[in-house]
Structure formats: structure tokens, C-alpha cells
Write a protein that holds these residues in place. Sequence first.
Motif, short mmCIF file in Angstrom:
data_model
loop_
_atom_site.label_atom_id
_atom_site.label_comp_id
_atom_site.label_asym_id
_atom_site.label_seq_id
_atom_site.Cartn_x
_atom_site.Cartn_y
_atom_site.Cartn_z
N ALA A 158 0.84 -1.20 0.00
CA ALA A 158 0.00 0.00 0.00
C ALA A 158 0.87 1.24 0.00
O ALA A 158 2.06 1.20 0.33
CB ALA A 158 -0.93 0.01 1.21
N VAL A 159 0.27 2.36 -0.39
CA VAL A 159 0.88 3.68 -0.27
C VAL A 159 -0.09 4.55 0.51
O VAL A 159 -1.24 4.70 0.11
CB VAL A 159 1.18 4.31 -1.65
N MET A 160 0.37 5.06 1.64
CA MET A 160 -0.49 5.85 2.51
C MET A 160 -0.15 7.33 2.39
O MET A 160 1.01 7.70 2.27
CB MET A 160 -0.30 5.41 3.97
N ARG A 161 -1.20 8.14 2.41
CA ARG A 161 -1.03 9.59 2.52
C ARG A 161 -1.53 10.02 3.88
O ARG A 161 -2.62 9.61 4.30
CB ARG A 161 -1.82 10.31 1.45
N GLY A 162 -0.75 10.84 4.56
CA GLY A 162 -1.17 11.42 5.82
C GLY A 162 -1.28 12.93 5.67
O GLY A 162 -0.31 13.58 5.26
N VAL A 163 -2.45 13.45 5.94
CA VAL A 163 -2.68 14.89 5.88
C VAL A 163 -2.81 15.39 7.32
O VAL A 163 -3.70 14.94 8.05
CB VAL A 163 -3.96 15.21 5.07
N TYR A 164 -1.92 16.29 7.73
CA TYR A 164 -1.84 16.71 9.12
C TYR A 164 -2.36 18.14 9.22
O TYR A 164 -1.87 19.04 8.55
CB TYR A 164 -0.40 16.61 9.62
N VAL A 165 -3.38 18.33 10.08
CA VAL A 165 -4.12 19.60 10.12
C VAL A 165 -4.00 20.23 11.50
O VAL A 165 -4.36 19.61 12.51
CB VAL A 165 -5.61 19.36 9.78
#
Length: 253
Positions: free
Chosen positions: A80-87
Motif C-alpha cells: 500500500a501507499v499511505m497519505r497522511g494529511v496533518y491539520v
Amino acid sequence: MSRNGQDRGRRHDTAILVGQFTMPRGTFFATHWHPVHQLLCSERGLLRIRSEQGTWLLPPALALWIPALVPHATGSEGDAVMRGVYVDPVSCPHIDWRDPTVVAMTPLLRALVEHLDRTDLTPEVRSRAELVLLDELRPVPVTSVAVPQPRDPRARAVAEALRAHPADGRPLAEYGRQVGASARTLARLFVAETGLAFGQWRERLRMQAALPYLAEGLPVESVARRVGYASASSFTAAFHRVVGVTPRQYFPR
């Protein structure tokens, strides 16, 4: 920004930061938390996220909003390839979700994530894109597919046998003869130790087992047979009952 080093290599001068992580089969980030909100999504493959509030299996069509300070663990089902969006919580006070919340990973939301991963945006352009991203978050009625494990050795032996062969449709009485307990005793143990009647527990287990097959693109009919359903329609009805959406809504083509 996190307790396990997932934030390496990201910029620290904006309200929303984006990280990408290649996760070969079996990759697992142990329980950790972030001081900021996190939107987790899959660029490719299936992600498993676990917290005290439940367990979620995320295909590319869905993302999970994890509020700041909520402990969680993340792993991959296959490559898998994960994207993490940090807000930064200060930037979105109108989002007050206290528990992890599944959102639709729409084409616009995915494009905004990719856009905010660029390094050449002016502060004004980035600020506008960040506001649109936050406005695009749309919850979907997907339920956590958690399957609690019973503690009693007899009930646990039944649970482990079904995890290995979820299509096995034998009644509790037959399992009871193998583990040395009556069907009534096993039924009582499942309710007491998992909070679910045995039939409900097995149904949840089958849905959890079905998700990786669906993620691979197997036809619904084939997946239904693999996890113990005689027809695609009966499997689809059970999937909707447990997960909250149909298989094709969960894994749109």
C-alpha cells in the motif's frame, strides 16, 4: 509531530502538511498519537487503522479523520501507499469530531491533497486550497468492522477456527463437541465476552475477511462464496447491514 517518526521530511510552516509513506505488505506503525488532526487515506492498497473506538479497513475511495491526541495504530493489508494529511486544530475549529470519522475520498479531495503536497505554492494559494480541503470533508455512514476476540479458551478456539476458515457454516453445537462445551455455553460466552451474539460475531468476521478480496477487485459473487454466502445478493445484504454501505459503494470502480 507524532510519537513514532512518521512526520519525517515534512514542512512545518503551514496549517496543513502532507506526507506519503510506502507500506510494503506487513508494514505496521504501533500505537501512537499526533498533537494535530490527521486525515489518513490510501493512494494504493488497503490500510487497517485500529483505535479504542474501532477498526477500519480503508480502500482508496475512503479516508479516516483521526482527531488530535487519539491513539491509533496503522498497518497495510498487502502492499500500500499511505497519505497522511496533518491539520493544525487552530485552522479548523468548525470540525469538532471527537471520534475517528470516515469521509469520502472524492476526486476533488484527492486532487487537493496532491496540490498541497507541492513545494512551490504561494502562501495565498496554499491558504485557499486548505480552506477548500476542509470544506470538502464529507462523512459517510461506514461502520467500524471490529471483531472482538473472546477470552475463554473454548470460545477463543471457535473464533480462531472461523478466522482461519470464515466460510465454515457449522453450527455452534458441532464446534462445541470439538472444544468441550455445549452450544448454550458457547453462545453465552460470545455474548458476555464480545458483546455480540454468535451469529452477529460470525457475520462481522466474514465482512472483515471479505474486504481484502474486494480490494483486490474480485467479483462480488466470488467473494461471497469465499466467506460463506450462497449468493451475491445475500452477501451484499449482510455487507450493507454490517458496514453501512454496499460493496460497490465501499470499493467503487
